[in-house]
Motif scaffolding. Structure first.
Motif, PDB file in Angstrom:
ATOM      1  N   VAL A  27       0.852  -1.200   0.000  1.00 39.02           N
ATOM      2  CA  VAL A  27       0.000   0.000   0.000  1.00 39.02           C
ATOM      3  C   VAL A  27       0.886   1.248   0.000  1.00 39.02           C
ATOM      4  O   VAL A  27       0.662   2.184  -0.771  1.00 39.02           O
ATOM      5  N   ARG A  28       1.911   1.270   0.851  1.00 37.17           N
ATOM      6  CA  ARG A  28       2.833   2.422   0.896  1.00 37.17           C
ATOM      7  C   ARG A  28       3.565   2.584  -0.437  1.00 37.17           C
ATOM      8  O   ARG A  28       3.789   3.706  -0.893  1.00 37.17           O
ATOM      9  N   ILE A  29       3.936   1.487  -1.063  1.00 34.83           N
ATOM     10  CA  ILE A  29       4.600   1.555  -2.365  1.00 34.83           C
ATOM     11  C   ILE A  29       3.684   2.217  -3.391  1.00 34.83           C
ATOM     12  O   ILE A  29       4.113   3.104  -4.133  1.00 34.83           O
ATOM     13  N   HIS A  30       2.420   1.841  -3.396  1.00 35.93           N
ATOM     14  CA  HIS A  30       1.496   2.415  -4.377  1.00 35.93           C
ATOM     15  C   HIS A  30       1.149   3.866  -4.059  1.00 35.93           C
ATOM     16  O   HIS A  30       0.921   4.664  -4.980  1.00 35.93           O
ATOM     17  N   GLU A  31       1.147   4.228  -2.789  1.00 40.95           N
ATOM     18  CA  GLU A  31       0.984   5.643  -2.434  1.00 40.95           C
ATOM     19  C   GLU A  31       2.175   6.452  -2.953  1.00 40.95           C
ATOM     20  O   GLU A  31       1.997   7.562  -3.457  1.00 40.95           O
ATOM     21  N   ALA A  32       3.365   5.891  -2.839  1.00 40.68           N
ATOM     22  CA  ALA A  32       4.558   6.585  -3.342  1.00 40.68           C
ATOM     23  C   ALA A  32       4.469   6.767  -4.856  1.00 40.68           C
ATOM     24  O   ALA A  32       4.743   7.853  -5.372  1.00 40.68           O
ATOM     25  N   ILE A  33       4.080   5.723  -5.560  1.00 40.54           N
ATOM     26  CA  ILE A  33       3.943   5.813  -7.024  1.00 40.54           C
ATOM     27  C   ILE A  33       2.945   6.909  -7.392  1.00 40.54           C
ATOM     28  O   ILE A  33       3.198   7.705  -8.296  1.00 40.54           O
ATOM     29  N   ALA A  34       1.823   6.944  -6.687  1.00 40.36           N
ATOM     30  CA  ALA A  34       0.789   7.948  -6.968  1.00 40.36           C
ATOM     31  C   ALA A  34       1.301   9.367  -6.743  1.00 40.36           C
ATOM     32  O   ALA A  34       0.800  10.317  -7.348  1.00 40.36           O
TER      33      ALA A  34
END
Length: 150
Positions: A27-34
């Motif tokens: 989830v944190r990885i995808h928040e970073a990508i966003a």
């Protein structure tokens, strides 16, 4: 520039932690990508002859080629990692990973000493020994690490 630093989310270690940790890290990885934030991975590789046994965890979303090996607890023990974040002109390091008491804490302390702003996301960090980890958190906060509890 900010990065998300994913520390030691490796297959060899995952049985020692909450099975939902990997999902929270992703989830944190995808928040970073966003947020257009580079995602950087470091992995502990132990002794040179065992390096191939220290692979990233199955199910971990590896969204960049920025993967660095380290032989000591702090990510700053990897000269390649240090050179990489210097080239990127990183000023803020957001951290998730394991072990909160050792590798995450040592990396956080090392980053603060080098002048980086540091955030640790508690929901995405785990430790084998919670008693030691809970003692380490105030020490990290006192050193200037921002502890994010949500």
């Amino acid at each position: 520039m900010e990065i998300l630093l994913v520390i030691d989310i490796q297959q060899k270690y995952m049985n020692s932690y909450d099975p939902n940790l990997l999902e929270r890290v992703n989830v944190r990885i995808h928040e970073a990508i966003a947020s257009d934030m580079p995602v950087v991975y470091v992995r502990n590789v132990g002794k040179l002859e065992n390096e191939d046994k220290y692979v990233l965890a199955e199910g971990l979303d590896v969204v960049s080629e920025f993967v660095f090996a380290k032989r000591w607890p702090s990510a700053f023990s990897s000269e390649e990692f240090v050179q990489f974040i210097e080239r990127l002109k990183v000023d803020t390091i957001n951290m998730v990973g394991v072990d909160g008491r050792c590798c995450v804490a040592r990396t956080a302390h090392g980053a603060v000493k080098r002048g980086y702003k540091v955030r640790i996301y508690l929901d995405s960090v785990a430790a084998k020994n919670d008693n030691f980890y809970l003692k380490e958190l105030p020490e990290m906060r006192d050193a200037g690490v921002e502890i994010i509890a949500d």
